[in-house]
Write an enzyme that holds these catalytic residues in place. Structure first.
Site, short mmCIF file in Angstrom:
data_model
loop_
_atom_site.label_atom_id
_atom_site.label_comp_id
_atom_site.label_asym_id
_atom_site.label_seq_id
_atom_site.Cartn_x
_atom_site.Cartn_y
_atom_site.Cartn_z
N LYS A 51 -4.16 -3.71 2.96
CA LYS A 51 -3.89 -4.16 1.58
C LYS A 51 -2.45 -3.87 1.14
CE LYS A 51 -5.91 -5.79 -2.18
NZ LYS A 51 -6.96 -6.83 -2.22
N ASP A 106 -5.11 -11.19 -2.54
CA ASP A 106 -5.18 -11.71 -1.17
C ASP A 106 -5.05 -13.23 -1.14
OD1 ASP A 106 -5.58 -9.07 -0.59
OD2 ASP A 106 -7.73 -9.25 -0.29
N SER A 107 -5.82 -13.91 -1.97
CA SER A 107 -5.73 -15.38 -1.95
C SER A 107 -4.37 -15.85 -2.43
CB SER A 107 -6.86 -16.01 -2.76
OG SER A 107 -6.75 -15.71 -4.13
N CYS A 150 -7.52 15.69 17.56
CA CYS A 150 -8.80 16.37 17.34
C CYS A 150 -9.78 16.06 18.48
CB CYS A 150 -9.33 15.97 15.96
SG CYS A 150 -10.67 16.98 15.41
N TYR A 151 -10.83 15.32 18.22
CA TYR A 151 -11.76 14.99 19.31
C TYR A 151 -11.01 14.32 20.47
CZ TYR A 151 -15.90 13.13 21.71
OH TYR A 151 -16.87 12.84 22.63
N GLY A 181 -6.84 -13.19 -7.56
CA GLY A 181 -6.62 -11.90 -6.90
C GLY A 181 -5.42 -11.94 -5.95
N SER A 185 -8.28 -17.15 -6.38
CA SER A 185 -9.25 -16.45 -7.22
C SER A 185 -8.58 -15.72 -8.37
CB SER A 185 -9.99 -15.41 -6.37
OG SER A 185 -9.08 -14.40 -5.98
N GLY A 227 -13.20 12.39 15.90
CA GLY A 227 -14.57 11.89 15.81
C GLY A 227 -15.51 13.05 15.58
N GLU A 240 -2.40 12.52 10.42
CA GLU A 240 -2.47 11.31 9.58
C GLU A 240 -2.83 11.58 8.13
OE1 GLU A 240 -4.55 12.30 11.88
OE2 GLU A 240 -6.61 11.70 11.52
N HIS A 278 -4.98 17.08 12.05
CA HIS A 278 -4.86 15.65 11.72
C HIS A 278 -3.49 15.33 11.13
CE1 HIS A 278 -9.00 14.39 12.50
NE2 HIS A 278 -9.30 15.64 12.18
#
Ligand code: XMP
Length: 517
Positions: free
Chosen positions: A373, A229-230, A83-84, A227, A225, A56, A173, A171
């Protein structure tokens, strides 16, 4: 079914918090993000097998800086402070944190002093890491040991005597810490005792069961749509409840070329989903006639969409559920888990089409709420959706309307669709579609002079836009090969008579946006 193992990530406002969750899940362990000050009961209700404290921007000595909840050290759940998060642990347990110099900001080399500590087992004694905080731990809390030290002498990793609490200054990640994934993996498996139960198959099995329990014998409507996700929601629901699901695809006339036909082929013909196709292109194009203002275009399309969708949904009779492709980043941001800054930069009104007026009183079914995603895509592939659909770039709700600058006519839509299809086809053929986050053609509201054969032309200009980005908040223009751009430009001017000039957009975001309107 195996018990789901959960890691809770307490968010202290790091720009990397979502990345931590993604990296944990890449190791097949489910991770959930909660605000640092979430009530203890809410955190413990997840039965976490481990806690990760994110980084952070604060210093532990800042007035009003986020603090370490005391259950973190009271419970016997393993903890990794990044980190933080490391500073907080040290500060709370009796160590000392001091402001550092800017010397070790960015890439750093660290020496692992205890290569047999669970966190670093199997790794070489020298590691490249990424640091991004000025403060550092100067004095260890009692019963802690130094596990790694940077070449500049900074305490890079510390651990307590029980082997349960760790802190890292860097970090793990981010990709700039090449062995960061291995370190996280060690924390998950060697320290927290995870088994790796978070898999696509497990998710689908659990999601199917959840949907069946929620829906019972009710009827569900889902807007497709075009796309990802749908599409994945529809495929998942079809697996769970078959013909209790009806999908509606509204063709606004502003979709990519062949989109409606592809949706029909995939869902109706291949998967056997009940699908209502509505050709509402006349209605949308009439409502947009003469409109050039981008926000007005968005408003008109949003309104028309809701009306058409609602009329079709009512026609279906006793529908009680609406399925939506909400995904985890939407959930985190709308719940305000993350600092508001992450979503504060949305300048355009990004209403995603697909909502319904509240008076229909439909209950929401959102089976992808827990997924990032990339996980949605894996589920789509597992459910048998075609690769080209699963890897599809995001497409704005208002569709080509925001890529046709100036007035929208059927003819101009057709011109843009043709140019866009050529660009995307060549991008796929060059093997660069998936590396590009978004790529499309834009039709400009100007004409330019050209020459063709013996004649002078005065025709439209197409702009090509391709960007790379992780999160769509910032983006860089894609360095596509010149010969690919040349091939696309040639094909566009040769195959589309209305166009005589093609330009490539080399603006980054900011200051430009990804779309042109
Ligand atoms: P910008 O152009 O703001 O776009 O850099 C960021 C991302 O959002 C998409 N976008 C939209 N999506 N409705 C949508 O559903 C919209 O009105 C809209 N405008 C932009 C854009 O395609 C990009 O992925």
């Amino acid at each position: 079914m195996a018990q789901q193992e959960t890691i809770v990530i307490l968010d202290y406002g790091s720009q990397y918090t979502q990345l931590i969750a993604r990296r944990v899940r890449e190791q097949r362990v489910y991770a959930e993000i909660l605000p640092w000050n979430a009530p203890e009961a809410q955190v413990m209700a997840r039965r976490p097998v481990g806690l990760i404290l994110s980084g952070g921007p604060n210093s532990v000595y800042d007035a009003g800086a986020p603090t370490l909840p005391d259950y973190v050290t009271r419970s016997d759940v393993p903890v990794l402070g990044i980190c933080y998060g490391m500073h907080l642990l040290a500060h709370a347990l009796g160590g000392k944190v001091v402001p550092g110099t800017a010397r070790e900001y960015g890439p750093a080399e660290v020496d692992i002093l205890e290569t047999d500590t669970p966190l670093f087992t199997g790794l070489a004694a020298q590691q490249a890491v990424w640091m991004s905080h000025g403060d550092r731990v100067e004095t260890l809390p009692p019963d802690f040991r130094v596990l790694a030290r940077s070449s500049g002498g900074i305490l890079a990793a510390i651990g307590d005597a029980t082997g349960r609490v760790y802190g890292v200054q860097f970090h793990p990640e981010v990709r700039h810490t090449p062995n960061g994934a291995a370190m996280l993996r060690q924390f998950l498996y060697a320290v927290c005792g995870c088994h790796g139960t978070w898999t696509t198959e497990m998710f689908i099995e659990a999601a199917v069961a959840r949907v069946r329990a929620q829906v019972g014998d009710g009827q569900v409507v889902c807007g497709l749509s075009g796309g990802v996700d749908s599409a994945v929601v529809a495929a998942l629901l079809h697996k769970a409840i078959g013909d209790q699901l009806t999908c509606i695809f509204v063709d606004t006339g502003l979709m990519r070329r062949d989109e409606a036909a592809q949706v029909k082929a995939t869902f109706q013909e291949t998967l056997g989903v009940r699908l209502v196709m509505v050709d509402a292109s006349d209605r949308f194009l009439n409502a947009l006639a003469g409109v050039t203002d981008p926000e007005q275009k968005r408003r008109i399309i949003g309104e028309q969409f809701i009306r058409v969708f609602e009329a079709e949904a009512r026609r279906l009779g006793d529908v009680t559920f609406l399925a939506q492709g909400t995904i985890y980043p939407d959930v985190i941001e709308s719940a305000g888990v993350r600092a508001a800054s992450a979503s504060a930069h949305k300048i355009k009104s990004h209403h995603n089409v697909g909502g319904l007026p509240e008076d229909m009183h439909l209950a929401l079914v959102e089976p992808l709420r827990d997924l990032f995603k990339d996980e949605v895509r894996q589920v789509g592939l597992e459910l048998g959706l075609p690769e080209k659909l699963v890897w599809r770039h995001p497409f704005p709700g208002p569709g080509l309307a925001v890529r046709i600058l100036g007035e929208i006519t059927r003819e101009r839509v057709a011109t843009l669709q043709a140019a866009d299809a050529i660009f995307l086809e060549e991008l796929w053929n060059a093997g660069l579609y998936r590396e590009t986050a978004q790529a499309f053609a834009v039709l400009l509201p100007v004409r330019s002079v050209g020459v063709m054969g013996d004649g002078r032309t005065y025709a439209h200009v197409i702009a090509l836009r391709a960007v790379t980005t992780e999160d769509f908040m910032t983006a860089d223009w894609a360095r596509l090969p010149y010969d690919l751009l040349g091939r696309v430009a040639n094909r566009i001017v040769n195959e589309i008579p209305a166009v005589n000039r093609v330009v490539y957009d080399v603006s980054s975001k900011p200051p430009a946006t990804i779309e042109w309107e």
